[in-house]
Design a protein around this motif. Sequence first.
Motif, PDB file in Angstrom:
ATOM      1  N   HIS A  31      80.556  38.207 -49.403  1.00 58.98           N
ATOM      2  CA  HIS A  31      81.372  37.478 -48.432  1.00 58.98           C
ATOM      3  C   HIS A  31      80.492  36.874 -47.333  1.00 58.98           C
ATOM      4  N   ILE A  32      79.569  37.664 -46.805  1.00 61.58           N
ATOM      5  CA  ILE A  32      78.721  37.197 -45.706  1.00 61.58           C
ATOM      6  C   ILE A  32      77.900  35.989 -46.140  1.00 61.58           C
ATOM      7  N   GLU A  33      77.438  35.992 -47.380  1.00 66.14           N
ATOM      8  CA  GLU A  33      76.683  34.844 -47.881  1.00 66.14           C
ATOM      9  C   GLU A  33      77.510  33.559 -47.821  1.00 66.14           C
ATOM     10  N   ALA A  34      78.829  33.688 -48.022  1.00 64.77           N
ATOM     11  CA  ALA A  34      79.700  32.507 -48.067  1.00 64.77           C
ATOM     12  C   ALA A  34      80.251  32.103 -46.703  1.00 64.77           C
ATOM     13  N   ASP A  35      80.256  33.023 -45.735  1.00 57.51           N
ATOM     14  CA  ASP A  35      80.977  32.765 -44.490  1.00 57.51           C
ATOM     15  C   ASP A  35      80.053  32.794 -43.277  1.00 57.51           C
ATOM     16  N   PHE A 141      89.294  52.997 -51.395  1.00 60.91           N
ATOM     17  CA  PHE A 141      89.099  51.618 -50.946  1.00 60.91           C
ATOM     18  C   PHE A 141      89.135  50.660 -52.123  1.00 60.91           C
ATOM     19  N   GLU A 142      89.654  49.461 -51.877  1.00 60.46           N
ATOM     20  CA  GLU A 142      89.497  48.331 -52.784  1.00 60.46           C
ATOM     21  C   GLU A 142      89.062  47.142 -51.923  1.00 60.46           C
ATOM     22  N   TRP A 143      87.770  46.840 -51.962  1.00 62.82           N
ATOM     23  CA  TRP A 143      87.228  45.718 -51.197  1.00 62.82           C
ATOM     24  C   TRP A 143      86.885  44.609 -52.172  1.00 62.82           C
ATOM     25  N   SER A 144      87.359  43.385 -51.883  1.00 57.04           N
ATOM     26  CA  SER A 144      87.159  42.257 -52.793  1.00 57.04           C
ATOM     27  C   SER A 144      86.658  41.045 -52.028  1.00 57.04           C
ATOM     28  N   THR A 145      85.744  40.319 -52.633  1.00 58.05           N
ATOM     29  CA  THR A 145      85.359  38.988 -52.162  1.00 58.05           C
ATOM     30  C   THR A 145      85.716  37.994 -53.254  1.00 58.05           C
ATOM     31  N   ALA A 159      91.368  32.936 -50.728  1.00 61.29           N
ATOM     32  CA  ALA A 159      90.676  31.901 -51.497  1.00 61.29           C
ATOM     33  C   ALA A 159      89.172  32.162 -51.458  1.00 61.29           C
ATOM     34  N   ALA A 160      88.402  31.274 -52.098  1.00 61.81           N
ATOM     35  CA  ALA A 160      86.957  31.462 -52.237  1.00 61.81           C
ATOM     36  C   ALA A 160      86.307  31.742 -50.884  1.00 61.81           C
ATOM     37  N   GLY A 161      85.535  32.820 -50.824  1.00 62.71           N
ATOM     38  CA  GLY A 161      84.854  33.235 -49.600  1.00 62.71           C
ATOM     39  C   GLY A 161      85.596  34.287 -48.813  1.00 62.71           C
ATOM     40  N   ASP A 162      86.895  34.437 -49.055  1.00 57.89           N
ATOM     41  CA  ASP A 162      87.681  35.422 -48.306  1.00 57.89           C
ATOM     42  C   ASP A 162      87.350  36.849 -48.741  1.00 57.89           C
ATOM     43  N   PHE A 163      87.597  37.779 -47.815  1.00 61.23           N
ATOM     44  CA  PHE A 163      87.353  39.205 -48.047  1.00 61.23           C
ATOM     45  C   PHE A 163      88.685  39.936 -47.912  1.00 61.23           C
ATOM     46  N   ASP A 164      89.030  40.716 -48.920  1.00 60.38           N
ATOM     47  CA  ASP A 164      90.290  41.463 -48.946  1.00 60.38           C
ATOM     48  C   ASP A 164      89.945  42.940 -48.805  1.00 60.38           C
ATOM     49  N   GLU A 165      90.296  43.526 -47.679  1.00 60.90           N
ATOM     50  CA  GLU A 165      89.895  44.902 -47.342  1.00 60.90           C
ATOM     51  C   GLU A 165      91.120  45.812 -47.407  1.00 60.90           C
ATOM     52  N   ALA A 166      91.329  46.433 -48.556  1.00 66.28           N
ATOM     53  CA  ALA A 166      92.485  47.297 -48.757  1.00 66.28           C
ATOM     54  C   ALA A 166      92.042  48.751 -48.827  1.00 66.28           C
ATOM     55  N   ASP A 167      92.958  49.638 -48.430  1.00 67.72           N
ATOM     56  CA  ASP A 167      92.695  51.067 -48.518  1.00 67.72           C
ATOM     57  C   ASP A 167      93.962  51.768 -48.994  1.00 67.72           C
ATOM     58  N   ILE A 179      96.912  27.084 -60.559  1.00 63.90           N
ATOM     59  CA  ILE A 179      96.059  26.001 -61.053  1.00 63.90           C
ATOM     60  C   ILE A 179      94.617  26.459 -61.226  1.00 63.90           C
ATOM     61  N   GLU A 180      94.078  27.128 -60.216  1.00 57.64           N
ATOM     62  CA  GLU A 180      92.651  27.461 -60.205  1.00 57.64           C
ATOM     63  C   GLU A 180      92.305  28.766 -60.917  1.00 57.64           C
ATOM     64  N   GLY A 181      93.266  29.687 -61.062  1.00 64.04           N
ATOM     65  CA  GLY A 181      92.887  31.024 -61.495  1.00 64.04           C
ATOM     66  C   GLY A 181      92.117  31.718 -60.396  1.00 64.04           C
ATOM     67  N   CYS A 182      91.409  32.778 -60.726  1.00 60.55           N
ATOM     68  CA  CYS A 182      90.649  33.496 -59.695  1.00 60.55           C
ATOM     69  C   CYS A 182      89.550  34.334 -60.323  1.00 60.55           C
ATOM     70  N   THR A 183      88.386  34.315 -59.692  1.00 58.95           N
ATOM     71  CA  THR A 183      87.305  35.234 -60.021  1.00 58.95           C
ATOM     72  C   THR A 183      86.878  35.912 -58.728  1.00 58.95           C
ATOM     73  N   CYS A 184      86.776  37.228 -58.746  1.00 60.41           N
ATOM     74  CA  CYS A 184      86.377  37.961 -57.546  1.00 60.41           C
ATOM     75  C   CYS A 184      85.451  39.101 -57.932  1.00 60.41           C
ATOM     76  N   ILE A 185      84.756  39.631 -56.926  1.00 61.42           N
ATOM     77  CA  ILE A 185      83.953  40.830 -57.111  1.00 61.42           C
ATOM     78  C   ILE A 185      84.601  41.935 -56.295  1.00 61.42           C
ATOM     79  N   VAL A 186      84.700  43.113 -56.896  1.00 64.82           N
ATOM     80  CA  VAL A 186      85.477  44.216 -56.322  1.00 64.82           C
ATOM     81  C   VAL A 186      84.617  45.471 -56.266  1.00 64.82           C
ATOM     82  N   ALA A 187      84.716  46.208 -55.162  1.00 62.07           N
ATOM     83  CA  ALA A 187      84.166  47.565 -55.063  1.00 62.07           C
ATOM     84  C   ALA A 187      85.340  48.510 -54.897  1.00 62.07           C
TER      85      ALA A 187
END
Length: 208
Positions: A31-35, A141-145, A159-167, A179-187
């Motif tokens: 996320h930091i790389e994108a924002d 935790f479920e953290w996603s970029t 959307a692209a670059g956003d960070f989703d911080e769930a617990d 339309i776009e679908g989605c690809t994310c990275i999750v921890a």
Amino acid sequence: MSAVHRPSDETLAAFAAGQLDEGLALVVACHIEADPESRQRVREFESMQGALLDTVEPVAMVTELQDPGAHDLTDARPARIDVPPDTAMPRVLRPYGLGPWRPIGIRVAMRRVAVPGAAARVFMLRAGPGIALPHHRHSGFEWSTILSGAYEHEYGRYAAGDFDEADAEHEHSPRVDPIEGCTCIVALTGNVLFQGWLGRLLQPLVRL
């Protein structure tokens, strides 16, 4: 790119101080790389932490030759796996081993990210346009970029670059952009706990 959803200040401060599990830290780093705003916030935390260190009286360091039990902080980060660079990936992902894409549902696929020594499980998730993921919560935790595309749920659109911080306090029903679908990275720490009768049927079949 400037994100709409960012990590909490607590998370960014822990990242700046090197206090996060490496799996969680890797997703924050994507996320930091994108924002640029989050990058600036991390620099501010690093400056504050540096100023705080300047007020502390220096203490002689104990080397491993003096104390065989002492731990060299330069070796604290686990060795990474060298892989050929992938220009489609965030730069911070390039040193890590990526597994093959494997289907885990209809038009949903996952690939593992090898983060040696991390407590969190790290993976990339790709879902086709319009996919609705089952309502679920987490025991950790479920953290996603978001790397490309978008999804939305009860807490907003990501959307692209956003960070989703769930617990463990969050429950959500993600729906992928039609339309776009989605690809994310999750921890992920703990377990994904699917809700409702459909979720209970899916629970034994999904291993994230």
